[in-house]
Write a protein that holds these residues in place. Structure first.
Motif, PDB file in Angstrom:
ATOM      1  N   VAL A 126       0.862  -1.180   0.000  1.00 22.82           N
ATOM      2  CA  VAL A 126       0.000   0.000   0.000  1.00 22.82           C
ATOM      3  C   VAL A 126       0.900   1.231   0.000  1.00 22.82           C
ATOM      4  O   VAL A 126       1.735   1.401   0.890  1.00 22.82           O
ATOM      5  N   ALA A 127       0.750   2.063  -1.016  1.00 30.58           N
ATOM      6  CA  ALA A 127       1.478   3.328  -1.105  1.00 30.58           C
ATOM      7  C   ALA A 127       0.512   4.469  -0.831  1.00 30.58           C
ATOM      8  O   ALA A 127      -0.627   4.464  -1.310  1.00 30.58           O
ATOM      9  N   TYR A 128       0.948   5.429  -0.047  1.00 31.42           N
ATOM     10  CA  TYR A 128       0.079   6.543   0.332  1.00 31.42           C
ATOM     11  C   TYR A 128       0.922   7.802   0.474  1.00 31.42           C
ATOM     12  O   TYR A 128       2.157   7.756   0.478  1.00 31.42           O
ATOM     13  N   GLU A 129       0.236   8.943   0.605  1.00 30.02           N
ATOM     14  CA  GLU A 129       0.924  10.228   0.669  1.00 30.02           C
ATOM     15  C   GLU A 129       1.475  10.491   2.063  1.00 30.02           C
ATOM     16  O   GLU A 129       0.818  10.214   3.061  1.00 30.02           O
ATOM     17  N   ASP A 130       2.664  11.045   2.099  1.00 29.31           N
ATOM     18  CA  ASP A 130       3.284  11.457   3.358  1.00 29.31           C
ATOM     19  C   ASP A 130       2.885  12.911   3.625  1.00 29.31           C
ATOM     20  O   ASP A 130       3.679  13.840   3.473  1.00 29.31           O
ATOM     21  N   LEU A 131       1.637  13.106   4.037  1.00 21.70           N
ATOM     22  CA  LEU A 131       1.096  14.451   4.195  1.00 21.70           C
ATOM     23  C   LEU A 131       1.547  15.089   5.499  1.00 21.70           C
ATOM     24  O   LEU A 131       1.616  14.431   6.543  1.00 21.70           O
ATOM     25  N   CYS A 185       1.256   9.846 -19.339  1.00 28.21           N
ATOM     26  CA  CYS A 185       2.435  10.234 -20.111  1.00 28.21           C
ATOM     27  C   CYS A 185       3.509  10.890 -19.255  1.00 28.21           C
ATOM     28  O   CYS A 185       4.643  11.067 -19.716  1.00 28.21           O
ATOM     29  N   GLY A 186       3.179  11.300 -18.051  1.00 27.14           N
ATOM     30  CA  GLY A 186       4.165  11.885 -17.156  1.00 27.14           C
ATOM     31  C   GLY A 186       4.323  13.384 -17.275  1.00 27.14           C
ATOM     32  O   GLY A 186       5.092  13.980 -16.512  1.00 27.14           O
ATOM     33  N   GLU A 187       3.627  14.023 -18.203  1.00 23.98           N
ATOM     34  CA  GLU A 187       3.729  15.462 -18.364  1.00 23.98           C
ATOM     35  C   GLU A 187       2.990  16.181 -17.223  1.00 23.98           C
ATOM     36  O   GLU A 187       1.999  15.671 -16.693  1.00 23.98           O
ATOM     37  N   LYS A 188       3.455  17.378 -16.902  1.00 21.75           N
ATOM     38  CA  LYS A 188       2.845  18.158 -15.831  1.00 21.75           C
ATOM     39  C   LYS A 188       1.685  18.985 -16.379  1.00 21.75           C
ATOM     40  O   LYS A 188       1.845  19.740 -17.344  1.00 21.75           O
ATOM     41  N   VAL A 189       0.527  18.823 -15.772  1.00 21.69           N
ATOM     42  CA  VAL A 189      -0.678  19.545 -16.181  1.00 21.69           C
ATOM     43  C   VAL A 189      -1.158  20.341 -14.962  1.00 21.69           C
ATOM     44  O   VAL A 189      -1.729  19.777 -14.030  1.00 21.69           O
ATOM     45  N   LYS A 190      -0.914  21.649 -14.977  1.00 17.72           N
ATOM     46  CA  LYS A 190      -1.283  22.470 -13.835  1.00 17.72           C
ATOM     47  C   LYS A 190      -2.804  22.642 -13.768  1.00 17.72           C
ATOM     48  O   LYS A 190      -3.467  22.868 -14.787  1.00 17.72           O
ATOM     49  N   THR A 245       3.875  -1.012   3.738  1.00 17.48           N
ATOM     50  CA  THR A 245       3.253   0.308   3.611  1.00 17.48           C
ATOM     51  C   THR A 245       4.348   1.319   3.308  1.00 17.48           C
ATOM     52  O   THR A 245       5.348   1.389   4.022  1.00 17.48           O
ATOM     53  N   VAL A 246       4.157   2.087   2.255  1.00 17.28           N
ATOM     54  CA  VAL A 246       5.174   3.022   1.775  1.00 17.28           C
ATOM     55  C   VAL A 246       4.579   4.426   1.742  1.00 17.28           C
ATOM     56  O   VAL A 246       3.558   4.656   1.078  1.00 17.28           O
ATOM     57  N   ALA A 247       5.209   5.350   2.446  1.00 14.48           N
ATOM     58  CA  ALA A 247       4.804   6.758   2.420  1.00 14.48           C
ATOM     59  C   ALA A 247       5.659   7.493   1.403  1.00 14.48           C
ATOM     60  O   ALA A 247       6.888   7.462   1.481  1.00 14.48           O
ATOM     61  N   VAL A 248       5.034   8.149   0.434  1.00 13.33           N
ATOM     62  CA  VAL A 248       5.757   8.839  -0.637  1.00 13.33           C
ATOM     63  C   VAL A 248       5.478  10.332  -0.547  1.00 13.33           C
ATOM     64  O   VAL A 248       4.422  10.746  -0.051  1.00 13.33           O
ATOM     65  N   PRO A 249       6.391  11.177  -1.000  1.00 12.35           N
ATOM     66  CA  PRO A 249       6.150  12.632  -0.985  1.00 12.35           C
ATOM     67  C   PRO A 249       5.005  13.001  -1.914  1.00 12.35           C
ATOM     68  O   PRO A 249       4.907  12.485  -3.035  1.00 12.35           O
ATOM     69  N   PRO A 250       4.121  13.890  -1.490  1.00 10.24           N
ATOM     70  CA  PRO A 250       2.928  14.199  -2.280  1.00 10.24           C
ATOM     71  C   PRO A 250       3.136  15.249  -3.366  1.00 10.24           C
ATOM     72  O   PRO A 250       2.175  15.618  -4.047  1.00 10.24           O
ATOM     73  N   HIS A 251       4.350  15.734  -3.544  1.00  5.42           N
ATOM     74  CA  HIS A 251       4.586  16.838  -4.469  1.00  5.42           C
ATOM     75  C   HIS A 251       4.240  16.440  -5.912  1.00  5.42           C
ATOM     76  O   HIS A 251       4.740  15.430  -6.442  1.00  5.42           O
ATOM     77  N   ASN A 252       3.360  17.223  -6.532  1.00 11.32           N
ATOM     78  CA  ASN A 252       2.987  17.091  -7.943  1.00 11.32           C
ATOM     79  C   ASN A 252       2.300  15.766  -8.285  1.00 11.32           C
ATOM     80  O   ASN A 252       2.185  15.423  -9.475  1.00 11.32           O
ATOM     81  N   THR A 253       1.847  15.018  -7.301  1.00 12.36           N
ATOM     82  CA  THR A 253       1.141  13.775  -7.624  1.00 12.36           C
ATOM     83  C   THR A 253      -0.203  14.057  -8.295  1.00 12.36           C
ATOM     84  O   THR A 253      -0.683  13.243  -9.086  1.00 12.36           O
ATOM     85  N   SER A 254      -0.808  15.207  -7.981  1.00 11.36           N
ATOM     86  CA  SER A 254      -2.072  15.574  -8.620  1.00 11.36           C
ATOM     87  C   SER A 254      -1.859  16.317  -9.934  1.00 11.36           C
ATOM     88  O   SER A 254      -2.758  16.355 -10.780  1.00 11.36           O
ATOM     89  N   ARG A 267       3.130   4.439  -8.351  1.00  6.89           N
ATOM     90  CA  ARG A 267       4.376   4.370  -9.121  1.00  6.89           C
ATOM     91  C   ARG A 267       5.562   4.833  -8.261  1.00  6.89           C
ATOM     92  O   ARG A 267       6.634   4.220  -8.300  1.00  6.89           O
ATOM     93  N   LEU A 268       5.364   5.887  -7.489  1.00  6.55           N
ATOM     94  CA  LEU A 268       6.435   6.337  -6.593  1.00  6.55           C
ATOM     95  C   LEU A 268       6.703   5.323  -5.495  1.00  6.55           C
ATOM     96  O   LEU A 268       7.861   5.116  -5.084  1.00  6.55           O
ATOM     97  N   GLY A 269       5.646   4.678  -4.994  1.00  6.20           N
ATOM     98  CA  GLY A 269       5.826   3.678  -3.951  1.00  6.20           C
ATOM     99  C   GLY A 269       6.603   2.472  -4.434  1.00  6.20           C
ATOM    100  O   GLY A 269       7.428   1.919  -3.702  1.00  6.20           O
TER     101      GLY A 269
END
Length: 410
Positions: free
Chosen positions: A278-283, A336-341, A321-330, A370-372
């Motif tokens: 289970v991967a989740y955000e490290d908020l 495709c991996g491109e950034k969509v603001k 259980t893996v906590a990943v940084p939440p930066h730019n996940t949304s 994917r980050l997890g």
């Protein structure tokens, strides 16, 4: 380590004796903190505070009435706050370092391996000492007969709005073997949906506080009408009607808190049982609630409670259980991996580069998974809400909360 909780039944004089024991424990805790503050130049450690408890017992007769192990436990609570302050200073934590504060309203007293005695049936407990607590009946679904007395390392009496409770910290191996499910999942925590996973499943936010807010405000107004400012200025006790209204208001808050806790517990248990990773955000929930527009909604969700239970069950059932940084996940496109603001009000992810369309939270959960998977090892923290001091380096929480007291359905 597991913590079992029972409601205790006794007479009014026994409840008053428990209140006196709690006040004495608070007094010793504050005295130990003052002793450390007055002797910063000398070496004052955990053992020095334990020795200082004997000095307090000789000086104050009401402190001598409390069991010696309970006095030492109160001193350890002070030392846990001091040690946390020292660790934050060494780690150079940004902002306030958490300088220890004096306690004004403790709600529990903690005993170690002495000062109490269970009955032969394990359905009652007798507290020894001069406080006069006596024998209390234990009401609950758990059975203490499965464990040896030596396995019970701590016993704590807790005062809540709806009565008094006894908590038993039992030294057992909580790990349980489970069959692999060959499933992995990424989880995005949000306000519209409590969780949205990488498989497209969403769980709506229950909003327990929002649904009970009218009742809470009404109870608070009734409490305020019975409050006398003149009595406060003259330091007189408020009327019995005020204290009754205050207790009704506190019980309503307690009900909301229990609803949120049980919801997070059941959902975390379901997620762990259904997946191997289970991967989740490290908020940073503490920083997020500083937003005055979203503070109430964030506090109502219970993200930290859910994370604590998720990591606890992950440790218990051997899941990762893996906590990943939440930066730019949304913001990043999971296809495709491109950034969509996009702003927070935009709930649908539409990628102009690859024309991928998905719910904003589902897109984020795929990125989180994917980050997890790219993270090596178990980066989650083990839930330590009620573990005693000899297990995690700090004493039991003095506010009476019980984060990892399991429900009986597990």
């Amino acid at each position: 380590m597991i913590v079992y909780e029972f409601k205790v039944k006794g007479k009014d004089q026994q409840y008053r004796a428990i209140d006196e024991a709690i006040r004495t424990s608070q007094f010793i805790q504050n005295k130990c903190l003052r002793y450390w503050m007055d002797n910063k130049d000398s070496k004052v450690d955990k053992y020095a505070l334990n020795k200082y408890c004997a000095v307090l017992a000789a000086e104050f007769p009401f402190a001598d009435e409390l069991n010696s192990m309970a006095r030492q436990s109160a001193a350890e609570r002070s030392w846990s706050a001091i040690a946390r302050f020292y660790n934050n200073c060494k780690k150079k934590v940004k902002g306030k370092k958490g300088f220890p504060k004096f306690k004004k309203n403790c709600r529990s007293v903690e005993y170690k391996t002495s000062g109490w005695k269970l009955s032969e049936t394990r359905k009652a407990i007798t507290f020894l000492g001069k406080k006069g607590i006596g024998t209390l009946k234990l009401k609950g679904r758990y059975n203490l007969n499965y464990y040896d007395i030596k396995q019970i390392k701590r016993v704590r009496l807790v005062r809540r709005a709806d009565g008094y409770y006894a908590q038993f910290a039992i030294d057992v191996d909580i790990k349980v073997e489970s069959q692999p499910t060959n499933q992995i999942v990424g989880i995005d925590l949000g306000l519209k949906y409590f969780i949205a996973d990488s498989k497209g499943n969403v769980e709506p936010s229950p909003q327990f506080y929002r649904k009970s807010e009218k009742q809470l405000n009404r109870a608070n107004r009734k409490k305020s009408k019975k409050f006398s400012l003149a009595k406060k200025k003259t330091k007189q006790r408020q009327s019995n009607n005020y204290h009754k209204a205050r207790n009704r208001y506190a019980r309503k808050h307690l009900r909301v808190s229990r609803q949120r806790k049980e919801y997070c517990l059941r959902l975390a248990y379901s997620v762990i049982q259904s997946n191997d990773l289970v991967a989740y955000e490290d908020l940073n929930v503490k920083g997020l609630v500083k937003n005055r527009h979203l503070a109430k909604s964030i506090s109502d969700t219970g993200w930290y409670t859910f994370r604590s239970w998720l990591e606890y069950f992950g440790h218990k059932y051997g899941k990762v259980t893996v906590a990943v940084p939440p930066h730019n996940t949304s913001q990043n496109c999971s296809h495709c991996g491109e950034k969509v603001k996009k702003s927070l009000s935009t709930r649908t992810h539409v990628c102009p580069h690859c024309n991928y369309v998905a719910d904003r939270d589902v897109n984020a959960s795929i990125n989180i998974l994917r980050l997890g998977l790219s993270t090596v090892g178990h980066t989650g923290i083990y839930a330590t809400g009620d573990l005693p001091s000899w297990a995690v380096g700090v004493s039991l929480l003095s506010n009476g909360e019980s984060m990892n007291v399991e429900s009986s359905y597990q």
